[in-house]
Design an enzyme around this catalytic site. Structure first.
Site, PDB file in Angstrom:
ATOM      1  N   ASN A 177      -7.871   2.171   5.727  1.00  7.28           N
ATOM      2  CA  ASN A 177      -7.317   3.508   5.497  1.00  7.28           C
ATOM      3  C   ASN A 177      -7.290   3.773   3.996  1.00  7.28           C
ATOM      4  OD1 ASN A 177      -5.983   5.939   5.565  1.00  7.28           O
ATOM      5  ND2 ASN A 177      -4.011   5.084   6.181  1.00  7.28           N
ATOM      6  N   LYS A 199      -6.627   6.474   2.518  1.00  9.47           N
ATOM      7  CA  LYS A 199      -5.586   7.454   2.171  1.00  9.47           C
ATOM      8  C   LYS A 199      -6.169   8.507   1.217  1.00  9.47           C
ATOM      9  CE  LYS A 199      -2.106   3.982   3.140  1.00  9.47           C
ATOM     10  NZ  LYS A 199      -0.763   3.444   2.863  1.00  9.47           N
ATOM     11  N   HIS A 255       0.513   7.966  11.370  1.00 11.15           N
ATOM     12  CA  HIS A 255       0.808   7.057  10.259  1.00 11.15           C
ATOM     13  C   HIS A 255       2.182   7.380   9.694  1.00 11.15           C
ATOM     14  CE1 HIS A 255       0.508   5.007   6.377  1.00 11.15           C
ATOM     15  NE2 HIS A 255      -0.443   4.284   6.919  1.00 11.15           N
ATOM     16  N   GLU A 296       3.280   7.725   6.824  1.00  9.80           N
ATOM     17  CA  GLU A 296       3.307   8.736   5.762  1.00  9.80           C
ATOM     18  C   GLU A 296       3.250  10.142   6.339  1.00  9.80           C
ATOM     19  OE1 GLU A 296       1.222   5.431   2.944  1.00  9.80           O
ATOM     20  OE2 GLU A 296       0.006   7.072   3.717  1.00  9.80           O
ATOM     21  N   GLU A 319       2.717  -0.903  12.211  1.00  9.81           N
ATOM     22  CA  GLU A 319       2.880  -0.993  10.752  1.00  9.81           C
ATOM     23  C   GLU A 319       4.354  -0.877  10.390  1.00  9.81           C
ATOM     24  OE1 GLU A 319      -0.837   0.543   8.410  1.00  9.81           O
ATOM     25  OE2 GLU A 319       0.113   2.229   9.395  1.00  9.81           O
ATOM     26  N   GLY A 365       2.362  -0.879   1.405  1.00  2.00           N
ATOM     27  CA  GLY A 365       2.221  -0.605  -0.019  1.00  2.00           C
ATOM     28  C   GLY A 365       3.302  -1.200  -0.884  1.00  2.00           C
ATOM     29  N   SER A 373       0.499  -4.205   3.931  1.00  2.00           N
ATOM     30  CA  SER A 373       0.165  -5.107   2.826  1.00  2.00           C
ATOM     31  C   SER A 373      -0.668  -6.299   3.277  1.00  2.00           C
ATOM     32  CB  SER A 373       1.437  -5.592   2.112  1.00  2.00           C
ATOM     33  OG  SER A 373       2.113  -4.497   1.510  1.00  2.00           O
TER      34      SER A 373
END
Length: 312
Positions: free
Chosen positions: A75, A77, A159, A161, A229, A235, A275
């Protein structure tokens, strides 16, 4: 040269084919063939379509022989430009990738066609988002039909985000997944808990709630990959230990048996994301219920090849 003369003399057909090929090469070097980029993409797209059918057959065979086929998604992003994307695609094209692993690249929407034409045909490309209807007055949105039209065969939905920053609800995400599947895309359906939810002991409740929303809209899970996730590991440099990740994946298998079917539980691929790096991928990949990874920052680096080959 008439049709009858070609039929009577096969050599004439060979000569005609060679003449056509020479003309195309000549035009390519003169710049005529590449003068208009849409024509170039259209030409390459036809080639890609043919090759995609070949790899699809190979992939289907691999899945039947090996059960749940390992699947690694990158991904990107909101990262990358033409230069950096070309470098990443070159790295993937030149690498020896595990043929027993499905690879999917989640590319920024405006670079999807560019990446598709640079990546190996065995590597899938995914939109990072898509809306729940085919078309209409939805400024800034992209439909699954549009993604398919430019060569994408996957889409990443739900996701963290999208959930946190853009306030997408469980129900909206499930509706998006339902429409994407109906349009013929494969879906990477994301779930995961925040740090606060994990510390409160609510991890299982959160992922169950998110899975329930998907289950209300998805009837056929064949083209779905679930990506677990933990939000607190995305991240941040923090990674769930292999045992922590396996514990949630095992719970998801149990939930699938109780709420959908044992068949789906046995066949549905569940990725881990958060990560993931070349340093921890092999240990994570050893766990029985982890069927791949959804990789963020590391998918922009050469080490992504090592993550893809974690089971090689």
């Amino acid at each position: 040269m008439t049709k009858s003369s070609v039929d009577k003399n096969p050599q004439n057909l060979i000569d005609l084919t060679l003449d056509t090929f020479k003309t195309m090469v000549s035009q390519a070097f003169s710049g005529k063939f590449t003068a208009v980029f849409p024509k170039l993409f259209k030409s390459q797209w036809k080639t890609y379509e043919g090759q995609k059918k070949f790899f699809a057959k190979s992939s289907d065979t691999g899945c039947k022989m090996a059960g749940r086929k390992f699947c690694v998604g990158g991904n990107w992003k909101m990262n990358g430009d033409q230069k950096s994307i070309a470098e990443i695609c070159k790295t993937l094209s030149e690498a020896s990738l595990d043929p027993n692993t499905d690879v999917v690249i989640g590319c920024p929407a405006i670079y999807l066609m560019y990446a598709r034409n640079l990546l190996p045909c065995s590597v899938g490309v995914a939109g990072q988002n898509a809306y729940k209807v085919a078309k209409g007055a939805f400024t800034g949105e992209i439909s699954p039909a549009m993604l398919k039209d430019i060569g994408a065969d996957w889409v990443i939905l739900g996701h963290s985000e999208r959930r946190a920053i853009f306030q997408e609800s469980d129900d909206l995400i499930a509706e998006k997944a339902e429409h994407a599947l109906a349009e013929g895309l494969k879906v990477i359906a994301c779930i995961g808990e925040t740090l606060e939810e994990r510390e409160a002991g609510k991890t299982n409740d959160v992922v169950a709630r998110q899975m329930c929303a998907y289950a209300k809209k998805i009837r056929d899970w064949t083209n779905v990959v679930v990506a677990y996730e933990p939000v607190w590991a995305i991240g941040t440099g923090k990674t769930a230990t292999p045992d922590q990740a396996q514990e949630v994946h095992a719970y998801l298998r149990k939930w699938l048996i109780e709420n959908i079917s044992k068949e789906v539980s046995d066949s549905l691929r569940i990725q881990y994301g958060g990560s993931v790096t070349a340093a921890n991928a092999k240990e994570l990949a050893k766990k029985p219920d982890i069927d791949g990874f959804l990789v963020g920052g590391a998918s922009l680096k050469p080490e992504f090849v090592d993550i893809i080959n974690a089971r090689k």
